[in-house]
Design an enzyme around this catalytic site. Structure first.
Site, PDB file in Angstrom:
ATOM      1  N   LEU A   1      43.032  27.454  35.482  1.00 15.06           N
ATOM      2  CA  LEU A   1      42.487  28.095  36.672  1.00 15.06           C
ATOM      3  C   LEU A   1      43.001  29.526  36.835  1.00 15.06           C
ATOM      4  O   LEU A   1      42.333  30.360  37.452  1.00 15.06           O
ATOM      5  CB  LEU A   1      42.823  27.261  37.918  1.00 15.06           C
ATOM      6  CG  LEU A   1      42.251  25.835  37.920  1.00 15.06           C
ATOM      7  CD1 LEU A   1      42.734  25.074  39.153  1.00 15.06           C
ATOM      8  CD2 LEU A   1      40.726  25.870  37.871  1.00 15.06           C
ATOM      9  N   ASP A   2      44.186  29.811  36.305  1.00 16.08           N
ATOM     10  CA  ASP A   2      44.738  31.169  36.345  1.00 16.08           C
ATOM     11  C   ASP A   2      44.811  31.690  34.907  1.00 16.08           C
ATOM     12  O   ASP A   2      45.869  31.802  34.323  1.00 16.08           O
ATOM     13  CB  ASP A   2      46.113  31.165  37.003  1.00 16.08           C
ATOM     14  CG  ASP A   2      46.590  32.573  37.335  1.00 16.08           C
ATOM     15  OD1 ASP A   2      45.780  33.517  37.212  1.00 16.08           O
ATOM     16  OD2 ASP A   2      47.770  32.742  37.686  1.00 16.08           O
ATOM     17  N   PHE A   3      43.646  32.012  34.348  1.00 16.69           N
ATOM     18  CA  PHE A   3      43.519  32.399  32.942  1.00 16.69           C
ATOM     19  C   PHE A   3      43.635  33.917  32.850  1.00 16.69           C
ATOM     20  O   PHE A   3      42.649  34.643  32.776  1.00 16.69           O
ATOM     21  CB  PHE A   3      42.163  31.935  32.410  1.00 16.69           C
ATOM     22  CG  PHE A   3      42.066  31.875  30.915  1.00 16.69           C
ATOM     23  CD1 PHE A   3      41.859  30.664  30.275  1.00 16.69           C
ATOM     24  CD2 PHE A   3      42.162  33.020  30.147  1.00 16.69           C
ATOM     25  CE1 PHE A   3      41.747  30.611  28.884  1.00 16.69           C
ATOM     26  CE2 PHE A   3      42.056  32.971  28.777  1.00 16.69           C
ATOM     27  CZ  PHE A   3      41.840  31.769  28.139  1.00 16.69           C
TER      28      PHE A   3
END
Length: 285
Positions: A66-68
């Site tokens: 989700l935090d790429f």
């Protein structure tokens, strides 16, 4: 990312504490990466492709980050590895219609099909793929790439930018195999060696030029011009392209794809014996 050990501790201050011990990597700095050779950046993109494949087919199912963003990754021995899994998720979004499967990004949006099971099809995988495109592929692949490879790289970048997961499979022959085909990588980094040089170079075996350095970009050596070549013809082509280049030295060192490292020199006044090197001196009229 290699896990060397972990420790689970339930304390009064912080319940359910898990401490992990992992391998040490270098923080990923995009500006610094853009100053490295294209070959090294290609290697990073290759490791990212393998990571995308693993996340899509992990033992837990399809995993999305989700935090790429670059800050979630490190470089270990030239390979890209993810370090922060706090925001990893295996939950595929539920839906009742295609409109529920809407992915929104700053530059563009996607609507995915809703399956009969009430899940958005491949949403985790496609979210990872598009983030890889906008944070990595679009910067690292095209920049200063070999001219013979640019049409292929454009297809790869466009395919990932369109969230087409088959683009990687089609255009990366080694995907998802963990071993890189040496034949493919040699072709990948080979320049158009059909170009014939009008210059003539005198071959001096077992010889090295210790000084007479000049700086070029990108270089594997910060005080000189050290580049990788496919063969002598490419070294001649590179030397001819620099007005200050009057000689070059083939070393016995190679890059990760097998390309040979070559020092380019602006003179050949002082040549020393060296059994591991071969010097080529430009002959002028």
């Amino acid at each position: 990312f290699q896990l060397y050990g972990y420790c689970y501790q339930d304390s009064n201050d912080i319940p359910d504490t898990l401490t992990t011990i992992t391998e040490l990597g270098s923080p990923l700095e995009m500006i610094q990466l853009l100053q490295t050779s294209w070959e090294d950046r290609f290697r990073i993109c290759l490791s990212l492709v393998r990571l995308l494949h693993y996340l899509a087919h992990s033992p837990l199912g399809s995993v999305t980050l989700l935090d790429f963003r670059p800050r979630q990754f490190v470089i270990v021995d030239g390979e890209l590895k993810v370090t922060d899994l706090d925001d990893a998720s295996i939950e595929e979004s539920s839906c009742t219609s295609n409109s529920d499967c809407f992915m929104e990004f700053p530059a563009r949006n996607f609507t995915l099909p809703c399956s009969v099971e009430g899940r958005c099809q491949s949403m985790n995988e496609k979210r990872n793929l598009y983030n890889a495109y906008r944070f990595f592929f679009t910067y690292l692949l095209p920049h200063s790439a070999p001219s013979s490879l640019r049409p292929l790289l454009d297809k790869i970048v466009n395919a990932t930018g369109n969230c087409n997961k088959h683009g990687n499979t089609k255009y990366f022959p080694f995907y998802p195999s963990p071993s890189v085909s040496s034949e493919f990588t040699q072709k990948c980094v080979k320049s158009a060696n059909a170009i014939k040089s009008d210059s003539f170079y005198r071959r001096v075996p077992e010889a090295f030029i210790p000084d007479e350095n000049y700086r070029c970009w990108p270089s594997y050596h910060h005080k000189g011009c050290l580049l990788s070549v496919f063969d002598v013809n490419e070294a001649i082509e590179i030397c001819d392209s620099y007005s200050q280049c009057k000689a070059f030295v083939l070393t016995n060192q190679t890059t990760w794809t097998g390309r040979q490292l070559v020092f380019f020199k602006m003179a050949s006044n002082h040549i020393m014996p060296d059994p591991d090197k071969i010097t080529y001196v430009k002959v002028t009229d």
